[in-house]
Design a protein around this motif. Structure first.
Motif, short mmCIF file in Angstrom:
data_model
loop_
_atom_site.label_atom_id
_atom_site.label_comp_id
_atom_site.label_asym_id
_atom_site.label_seq_id
_atom_site.Cartn_x
_atom_site.Cartn_y
_atom_site.Cartn_z
N ARG A 92 -32.78 10.38 27.15
CA ARG A 92 -34.02 10.54 27.91
C ARG A 92 -34.15 11.97 28.42
N LEU A 93 -33.04 12.59 28.82
CA LEU A 93 -33.08 13.98 29.26
C LEU A 93 -33.48 14.90 28.11
N ARG A 94 -32.98 14.61 26.91
CA ARG A 94 -33.39 15.39 25.73
C ARG A 94 -34.89 15.22 25.49
N PHE A 95 -35.38 13.99 25.61
CA PHE A 95 -36.82 13.74 25.47
C PHE A 95 -37.59 14.57 26.49
N LEU A 96 -37.15 14.56 27.73
CA LEU A 96 -37.83 15.31 28.79
C LEU A 96 -37.83 16.81 28.50
N ALA A 97 -36.74 17.32 27.96
CA ALA A 97 -36.68 18.74 27.62
C ALA A 97 -37.76 19.09 26.59
N ILE A 98 -37.98 18.21 25.63
CA ILE A 98 -38.96 18.46 24.58
C ILE A 98 -40.38 18.23 25.08
N PHE A 99 -40.56 17.26 25.97
CA PHE A 99 -41.91 16.84 26.38
C PHE A 99 -42.39 17.48 27.68
N HIS A 100 -41.51 18.14 28.44
CA HIS A 100 -41.83 18.51 29.82
C HIS A 100 -43.06 19.39 29.96
N ASP A 101 -43.36 20.23 28.97
CA ASP A 101 -44.53 21.12 29.05
C ASP A 101 -45.64 20.72 28.09
N TYR A 102 -45.59 19.50 27.59
CA TYR A 102 -46.57 19.05 26.59
C TYR A 102 -48.01 19.25 27.07
N GLY A 103 -48.25 19.02 28.34
CA GLY A 103 -49.61 19.14 28.88
C GLY A 103 -50.18 20.54 28.79
N LYS A 104 -49.35 21.54 28.51
CA LYS A 104 -49.86 22.91 28.38
C LYS A 104 -50.78 23.07 27.18
#
Length: 199
Positions: A92-104
């Motif tokens: 889940r932390l790996r997922f968050l690393a990839i997705f954390h700035d998706y909204g940009k």
């Protein structure tokens, strides 16, 4: 060109277990979702999007490079501190690393220079959790409600003391630290490059 970096992120996405890989595949219009009209061009946009208007990653492709940098920091944390896996869900932390700035992708425009979009009324710490919930529904992700809230909290707090919501859990702190470390290191490297290297 950033072909190697693209491959590295794609490999990281494809090696994540479900539901994380399914959500990211849908978010970026990859694999089974290539024909989904709403996702067409999403991967290309991610590969072109800047990471910022005036700070680290303020160039075409900056978001992809920043995302990969954050993921590499996360991987280093997991490898260096094996006990991390007893405290948090490392996938889940790996997922968050990839997705954390998706909204940009909805925050910036870069066709004629990097600027904020006129219709972007809230930033990626708000839109990211919104997209996460939408994509969970789209791929019928079986994630308990508490776990969904934990992801949304991490996305909302990943700016740490620079943002409105402060990290609380270990997962939130690690995501914030990885994001901050990558941005600080890259900013220093950019400054060195601009001045011709170390004195």
């Amino acid at each position: 060109e950033i072909e190697d970096e693209k491959f590295e992120i794609l490999h990281a996405i494809r090696t994540l277990p479900k539901p994380w890989c399914s959500i990211l595949n849908y978010a970026f219009g990859l694999d089974d979702y290539l024909g989904v009209e709403s996702q067409v061009g999403r991967w290309q946009s991610f590969c072109e999007c800047p990471a910022a208007k005036a700070h680290h990653g303020n160039r075409i492709g900056g978001l992809l490079l920043h995302t990969l940098g954050v993921l590499r920091v996360v991987e280093s944390m997991i490898a260096t501190f094996p006990d991390v896996s007893t405290v948090i869900d490392t996938d889940r932390l790996r997922f968050l690393a990839i997705f954390h700035d998706y909204g940009k992708l909805w925050e910036y425009s870069w066709a004629t220079g990097i600027c904020y979009r006129d219709d972007a009324l809230v930033d990626h710490r708000v839109t990211g959790p919104m997209f996460f919930m939408r994509f969970c529904d789209a791929v019928h992700a079986e994630i308990p409600w508490l776990a969904q809230q934990q992801v949304m909290a991490a996305l909302a707090s990943h700016h740490g003391f620079y943002g409105e919501r402060q990290p609380v859990s270990a997962e939130e702190h690690l995501l914030f630290l990885a994001d901050m470390m990558e941005s600080k290191i890259q900013s220093a490297l950019d400054e060195l490059a601009a001045t011709g290297g170390a004195a």
